[in-house]
Design a protein around this motif. Structure first.
Motif, mmCIF file in Angstrom:
data_model
loop_
_atom_site.group_PDB
_atom_site.id
_atom_site.type_symbol
_atom_site.label_atom_id
_atom_site.label_comp_id
_atom_site.label_asym_id
_atom_site.label_seq_id
_atom_site.Cartn_x
_atom_site.Cartn_y
_atom_site.Cartn_z
ATOM 1 N N ALA A 109 7.343 7.162 5.905
ATOM 2 C CA ALA A 109 7.194 6.001 6.786
ATOM 3 C C ALA A 109 7.164 4.725 5.967
ATOM 4 O O ALA A 109 6.451 4.637 4.950
ATOM 5 N N SER A 110 7.948 3.752 6.396
ATOM 6 C CA SER A 110 7.914 2.409 5.830
ATOM 7 C C SER A 110 7.486 1.467 6.938
ATOM 8 O O SER A 110 8.156 1.345 7.955
ATOM 9 N N LEU A 111 6.325 0.823 6.752
ATOM 10 C CA LEU A 111 5.741 -0.022 7.790
ATOM 11 C C LEU A 111 5.540 -1.439 7.263
ATOM 12 O O LEU A 111 5.168 -1.636 6.113
ATOM 13 N N SER A 112 5.763 -2.415 8.135
ATOM 14 C CA SER A 112 5.569 -3.823 7.777
ATOM 15 C C SER A 112 4.436 -4.420 8.595
ATOM 16 O O SER A 112 4.311 -4.157 9.798
ATOM 17 N N PHE A 172 0.865 -1.186 0.000
ATOM 18 C CA PHE A 172 0.000 0.000 0.000
ATOM 19 C C PHE A 172 0.899 1.233 0.000
ATOM 20 O O PHE A 172 1.824 1.339 0.800
ATOM 21 N N HIS A 173 0.615 2.160 -0.910
ATOM 22 C CA HIS A 173 1.416 3.388 -1.017
ATOM 23 C C HIS A 173 0.498 4.594 -1.010
ATOM 24 O O HIS A 173 -0.512 4.629 -1.724
ATOM 25 N N PHE A 230 4.168 2.100 2.325
ATOM 26 C CA PHE A 230 5.106 3.199 2.123
ATOM 27 C C PHE A 230 4.288 4.491 2.068
ATOM 28 O O PHE A 230 3.496 4.690 1.148
ATOM 29 N N LEU A 231 4.483 5.351 3.051
ATOM 30 C CA LEU A 231 3.634 6.522 3.232
ATOM 31 C C LEU A 231 4.467 7.801 3.212
ATOM 32 O O LEU A 231 5.558 7.853 3.791
ATOM 33 N N VAL A 232 3.946 8.816 2.551
ATOM 34 C CA VAL A 232 4.576 10.135 2.533
ATOM 35 C C VAL A 232 3.485 11.165 2.783
ATOM 36 O O VAL A 232 2.416 11.117 2.161
ATOM 37 N N ASP A 261 9.668 0.236 10.046
ATOM 38 C CA ASP A 261 10.972 -0.042 9.444
ATOM 39 C C ASP A 261 11.767 1.251 9.242
ATOM 40 O O ASP A 261 12.986 1.262 9.345
ATOM 41 N N LYS A 262 11.026 2.326 8.948
ATOM 42 C CA LYS A 262 11.669 3.614 8.719
ATOM 43 C C LYS A 262 10.658 4.711 9.000
ATOM 44 O O LYS A 262 9.504 4.627 8.585
#
Length: 298
Positions: free
Chosen positions: A293-296, A78-79, A146-148, A217-218
């Motif tokens: 943000a990078s989330l798992s 998901f982005h 992956f979120l911005v 993750d980030k």
């Protein structure tokens, strides 16, 4: 991703891309703008009709991403880019004259009262919690997000960074001009608030950790560019026009709906006029920061 499969001697999988937006979005235009495959020069209709036309399938999904959009356990990745800073609504207390959070005289929360900015912060965190809850039901095990979104470096929520410079200065003054000239009432101005909140890393992290469905993750803030894209930085008229156009591109539809097309033109004309004498300052200070943000999903 295809290259990684190929480098391992594996056949690349088929990809499905789901483009989600509110139902009012023009999905037809979106589909017409999807890039055709390389080495294929026909029209979009011909491209879609051709066999093996591209290595992914596309679909549109209407709805708010603060609620469910997809079947359970159906999404791998998901982005979201530059959307999560938009609130699902302006907090009701911000528009309530009886509330301590009433944002009297302002159309944005930059330099507003602590009560007002706290109301925006709570709304952002409630919306993000709803977003994460919905995605946690839709993501497959091992999936990633992956979120911005817009962010800020200050711990003070009344300092909204680039968004504050965009909407808390000349845009705000232009609304005051309309009131002082008798073109709108102060009540009309005060009933308009921009539903945008630039969070801090702490604002974001608190919600992700409270939800508990995703591992971080980030998570970082980085400096983006200026929305004022000009060919001649020394030309104050060009800079001020870019300022007005930037405001209009973000909130023009909301302004049109609130005061009508005619007064909207008056408003953005005043934004341009006021910005002209501050062109150099705008180029120096109007810079956006973004949260990445990078989330798992376990």
């Amino acid at each position: 991703m295809s290259k990684r499969f190929e480098s391992s001697g594996l056949e690349p999988p088929e990809f499905s891309a789901f483009f989600a937006d509110l139902p009012s979005n023009d999905f037809n235009t979106l589909f017409q703008l999807l890039p055709p495959p390389a080495n294929y020069g026909g029209s979009m209709e011909e491209c879609l009709a051709a066999s093996g036309h591209r290595n992914y399938f596309a679909a549109g999904v209407p709805g708010s991403f603060y609620r469910r959009l997809f079947p359970a356990r159906s999404i791998d990745v998901f982005h979201s880019a530059f959307s999560l800073h938009w609130l699902s609504q302006v907090p009701e207390c911000v528009l309530d004259k009886r509330s301590a959070a009433y944002n009297k005289g302002r159309v944005f929360i930059h330099d507003a009262s602590e009560s007002t900015t706290n109301a925006y912060r709570k709304q952002f965190q409630a919306d993000l919690a709803g977003f994460l809850s919905a995605r946690s039901q839709e993501m497959k095990s091992g999936g990633s997000m992956f979120l911005v979104c817009l962010g800020r470096t200050s711990a003070d929520p009344t300092d909204q960074g680039g968004a504050g410079h965009l909407f808390g200065t000349h845009f705000q003054d232009a609304w005051d001009d309309l009131v002082q000239e008798g073109l709108i009432t102060s009540e009309k101005r005060d009933s308009f608030n921009i539903p945008v909140y630039a969070p801090s890393l702490q604002d974001f992290r608190e919600v992700v950790e409270a939800d508990g469905s995703f591992a971080i993750d980030k998570l970082e803030v980085f400096k983006g560019g200026s929305p004022l894209v000009v060919n001649h930085p020394d030309n104050a008229a060009e800079v001020s026009r870019a300022m007005a156009n930037s405001c209009r591109s973000v909130v023009g539809v909301l302004v049109d709906a609130h005061i009508g097309d005619g007064l909207s033109e008056e408003l953005f004309s005043r934004v341009e006029h006021r910005a002209k004498s501050h062109a150099k300052e705008l180029l120096e200070k109007l810079q956006f920061f973004h949260i990445v943000a990078s989330l798992s999903f376990a």
